[in-house]
Design a protein around this motif. Sequence first.
Motif, mmCIF file in Angstrom:
data_model
loop_
_atom_site.group_PDB
_atom_site.id
_atom_site.type_symbol
_atom_site.label_atom_id
_atom_site.label_comp_id
_atom_site.label_asym_id
_atom_site.label_seq_id
_atom_site.Cartn_x
_atom_site.Cartn_y
_atom_site.Cartn_z
ATOM 1 N N PHE A 204 56.564 -76.418 8.287
ATOM 2 C CA PHE A 204 55.975 -75.936 9.471
ATOM 3 C C PHE A 204 55.099 -74.910 9.338
ATOM 4 C CE2 PHE A 204 56.581 -73.097 13.100
ATOM 5 C CZ PHE A 204 55.583 -73.661 14.059
ATOM 6 N N LEU A 205 55.677 -73.759 8.405
ATOM 7 C CA LEU A 205 54.843 -72.314 8.525
ATOM 8 C C LEU A 205 53.506 -72.743 7.709
ATOM 9 C CD1 LEU A 205 57.813 -69.967 7.849
ATOM 10 C CD2 LEU A 205 56.285 -70.238 9.790
ATOM 11 N N ALA A 206 53.671 -73.720 6.631
ATOM 12 C CA ALA A 206 52.483 -74.009 5.849
ATOM 13 C C ALA A 206 51.146 -74.897 6.786
ATOM 14 C CB ALA A 206 52.919 -74.684 4.554
ATOM 15 N N SER A 207 51.856 -75.491 7.933
ATOM 16 C CA SER A 207 50.901 -76.604 8.434
ATOM 17 C C SER A 207 50.131 -75.898 9.617
ATOM 18 C CB SER A 207 51.796 -77.405 8.990
ATOM 19 O OG SER A 207 52.378 -77.076 10.027
ATOM 20 N N ASP A 208 49.077 -76.627 10.121
ATOM 21 C CA ASP A 208 48.257 -76.244 11.148
ATOM 22 C C ASP A 208 48.945 -76.064 12.484
ATOM 23 O OD1 ASP A 208 46.086 -75.924 9.724
ATOM 24 O OD2 ASP A 208 45.411 -78.012 10.290
ATOM 25 N N GLU A 209 50.157 -76.644 12.575
ATOM 26 C CA GLU A 209 51.165 -76.419 13.742
ATOM 27 C C GLU A 209 51.629 -74.831 13.919
ATOM 28 O OE1 GLU A 209 54.296 -79.437 14.031
ATOM 29 O OE2 GLU A 209 52.936 -80.702 12.641
ATOM 30 N N ALA A 210 51.346 -74.143 12.738
ATOM 31 C CA ALA A 210 51.883 -72.815 12.591
ATOM 32 C C ALA A 210 50.404 -72.037 12.568
ATOM 33 C CB ALA A 210 52.804 -72.494 11.500
ATOM 34 N N ALA A 211 49.453 -72.355 13.221
ATOM 35 C CA ALA A 211 48.013 -71.610 12.900
ATOM 36 C C ALA A 211 48.247 -70.273 13.525
ATOM 37 C CB ALA A 211 47.061 -72.374 13.444
ATOM 38 N N TYR A 212 48.825 -70.061 14.439
ATOM 39 C CA TYR A 212 48.896 -68.668 15.167
ATOM 40 C C TYR A 212 50.234 -67.971 14.881
ATOM 41 C CZ TYR A 212 47.144 -65.248 18.458
ATOM 42 O OH TYR A 212 46.549 -64.287 19.445
ATOM 43 N N ILE A 213 50.638 -68.102 13.953
ATOM 44 C CA ILE A 213 52.085 -67.543 13.304
ATOM 45 C C ILE A 213 51.855 -66.864 11.962
ATOM 46 C CG2 ILE A 213 54.502 -67.852 12.828
ATOM 47 C CD1 ILE A 213 54.564 -70.150 14.520
ATOM 48 N N THR A 214 51.855 -65.568 11.993
ATOM 49 C CA THR A 214 51.741 -64.785 10.997
ATOM 50 C C THR A 214 52.675 -63.623 10.803
ATOM 51 O OG1 THR A 214 50.597 -63.966 8.808
ATOM 52 C CG2 THR A 214 50.003 -63.403 11.109
ATOM 53 N N GLY A 215 53.194 -63.178 9.572
ATOM 54 C CA GLY A 215 54.211 -61.899 9.806
ATOM 55 C C GLY A 215 55.409 -62.285 10.373
ATOM 56 N N THR A 216 55.794 -63.575 10.450
ATOM 57 C CA THR A 216 57.212 -63.944 10.916
ATOM 58 C C THR A 216 58.166 -64.037 9.847
ATOM 59 O OG1 THR A 216 56.205 -64.952 12.799
ATOM 60 C CG2 THR A 216 58.528 -65.633 12.236
ATOM 61 N N LEU A 217 59.369 -63.391 10.097
ATOM 62 C CA LEU A 217 60.706 -63.687 9.213
ATOM 63 C C LEU A 217 61.535 -64.562 10.070
ATOM 64 C CD1 LEU A 217 61.315 -59.975 8.418
ATOM 65 C CD2 LEU A 217 59.976 -61.521 7.349
ATOM 66 N N LEU A 218 61.478 -65.739 9.701
ATOM 67 C CA LEU A 218 62.305 -67.028 10.317
ATOM 68 C C LEU A 218 63.456 -67.354 9.804
ATOM 69 C CD1 LEU A 218 62.056 -69.093 12.333
ATOM 70 C CD2 LEU A 218 61.100 -70.806 10.663
ATOM 71 N N PRO A 219 64.666 -66.877 10.467
ATOM 72 C CA PRO A 219 66.214 -66.935 9.866
ATOM 73 C C PRO A 219 66.258 -68.823 9.889
ATOM 74 C CG PRO A 219 66.000 -65.307 11.686
ATOM 75 C CD PRO A 219 64.682 -66.001 11.673
ATOM 76 N N VAL A 220 66.598 -69.239 8.960
ATOM 77 C CA VAL A 220 67.269 -70.541 8.881
ATOM 78 C C VAL A 220 68.673 -70.563 8.326
ATOM 79 C CG1 VAL A 220 66.583 -72.766 7.983
ATOM 80 C CG2 VAL A 220 64.665 -71.328 8.534
ATOM 81 N N ASP A 221 69.677 -70.237 9.040
ATOM 82 C CA ASP A 221 70.841 -69.853 8.656
ATOM 83 C C ASP A 221 72.168 -70.130 9.560
ATOM 84 O OD1 ASP A 221 70.670 -68.064 10.821
ATOM 85 O OD2 ASP A 221 70.489 -66.194 9.645
ATOM 86 N N GLY A 222 71.664 -71.136 10.617
ATOM 87 C CA GLY A 222 72.779 -71.497 11.239
ATOM 88 C C GLY A 222 73.429 -70.519 12.426
ATOM 89 N N GLY A 223 72.449 -69.549 12.381
ATOM 90 C CA GLY A 223 72.948 -68.367 13.548
ATOM 91 C C GLY A 223 73.842 -67.231 12.938
ATOM 92 N N LEU A 224 73.593 -67.332 11.467
ATOM 93 C CA LEU A 224 74.432 -66.019 10.814
ATOM 94 C C LEU A 224 73.736 -64.556 11.141
ATOM 95 C CD1 LEU A 224 76.551 -65.680 8.574
ATOM 96 C CD2 LEU A 224 74.765 -65.958 6.773
ATOM 97 N N HIS A 225 72.664 -64.641 11.152
ATOM 98 C CA HIS A 225 71.686 -63.328 11.346
ATOM 99 C C HIS A 225 72.115 -62.665 12.753
ATOM 100 C CE1 HIS A 225 69.202 -65.705 13.540
ATOM 101 N NE2 HIS A 225 68.585 -65.047 14.253
ATOM 102 N N VAL A 226 72.820 -63.587 13.467
ATOM 103 C CA VAL A 226 73.216 -62.718 14.846
ATOM 104 C C VAL A 226 74.540 -62.483 15.143
ATOM 105 C CG1 VAL A 226 71.312 -63.636 16.261
ATOM 106 C CG2 VAL A 226 73.322 -65.277 16.202
ATOM 107 N N ARG A 227 75.383 -62.793 14.123
ATOM 108 C CA ARG A 227 76.758 -62.551 14.120
ATOM 109 C C ARG A 227 77.014 -61.370 13.721
ATOM 110 N NH1 ARG A 227 80.756 -66.840 11.578
ATOM 111 N NH2 ARG A 227 80.135 -65.683 9.609
ATOM 112 N N ALA A 228 78.028 -60.478 14.430
ATOM 113 C CA ALA A 228 78.221 -59.123 14.031
ATOM 114 C C ALA A 228 79.055 -58.912 12.646
ATOM 115 C CB ALA A 228 79.144 -58.391 15.171
ATOM 116 N N ALA A 229 79.783 -60.056 12.443
ATOM 117 C CA ALA A 229 80.859 -59.920 11.393
ATOM 118 C C ALA A 229 81.268 -61.348 10.813
ATOM 119 C CB ALA A 229 82.229 -58.974 11.540
#
Length: 278
Positions: A253-278
């Motif tokens: 997705f990030l490599a394709s034209d579908e993401a043409a207006y997306i840059t500088g993004t840090l995209l978590p692909v982690d099943g929600g791990l990044h929003v869990r406090a512990a």
Amino acid sequence: MTVHGTGPVGRPRLAGRTALVLGGGHGPCGPDQSGGTVGIGFATATTFARHGAATVVVDRDPEAAARTVEEIRRCGGTGHAVVADATDPDQVEEAVAATLRLTGRLDVVHNNVGATRLGGPEELTLEQWRATLAVNLDSVFLSAQKTIPHLLRHGGAIVNVSSTASIRWTGYPYPAYAAAKAAVNQLTRSLAVQYADRGIRVNAILAGLIDTPLVYRQLSGGRAAADVRAERAALSPTGAMGSPYDIAHAALFLASDEAAYITGTLLPVDGGLHVRAA
């Protein structure tokens, strides 16, 4: 070649483009690994190829690079293997030159080279610390240094593989790895802004608890694969590890034209791990 999930106009997302995948080799599964486990680089390289990209697979292990290319060609895609150490500037430069010789262009750069190293300040030597930074951070810098002059010709996309460990404690004591990936995040953002008006997009994927061979080689501590798998599944909010193809699909997705207006993004692909406090 059968293409699953084409773009919005019904054509492969990367048709007519060249993708350079650093760290895209496929190593053999050992006896203590699950038989079907593949790495993120392999999953991404084969996914790019399924979507029409001429895919150049770079790995320091020639057999690993060849395995990935064999799979790409078996499925009807275009793939080339190049042997290079992603931490060596001369070898990276030659890999880029080889890509241009083989395909005539460069559109997508995927940086997947990385390695973990367990241990904190009391356990790691300075040399081990620096080596961890080199493989995880220097490889991304060198890739950018050698590919951006070519991407500037007609634009393109860089996709870096980072980690949820760059922003959160994930249960493993590997501060050198976490620090290196945090630096990858900021390098990603800096490059994204610097080249935003020159046609180059730069994004990063924060990979979570993904089921890859690296887990069993570097994080198992000699334990059985089933025990490691169960432990990591329990750490995930979803109750299961992610697949390398979860990362590959995000990279597509990030490599394709579908993401043409997306840059500088840090995209978590982690099943929600990044929003869990512990």
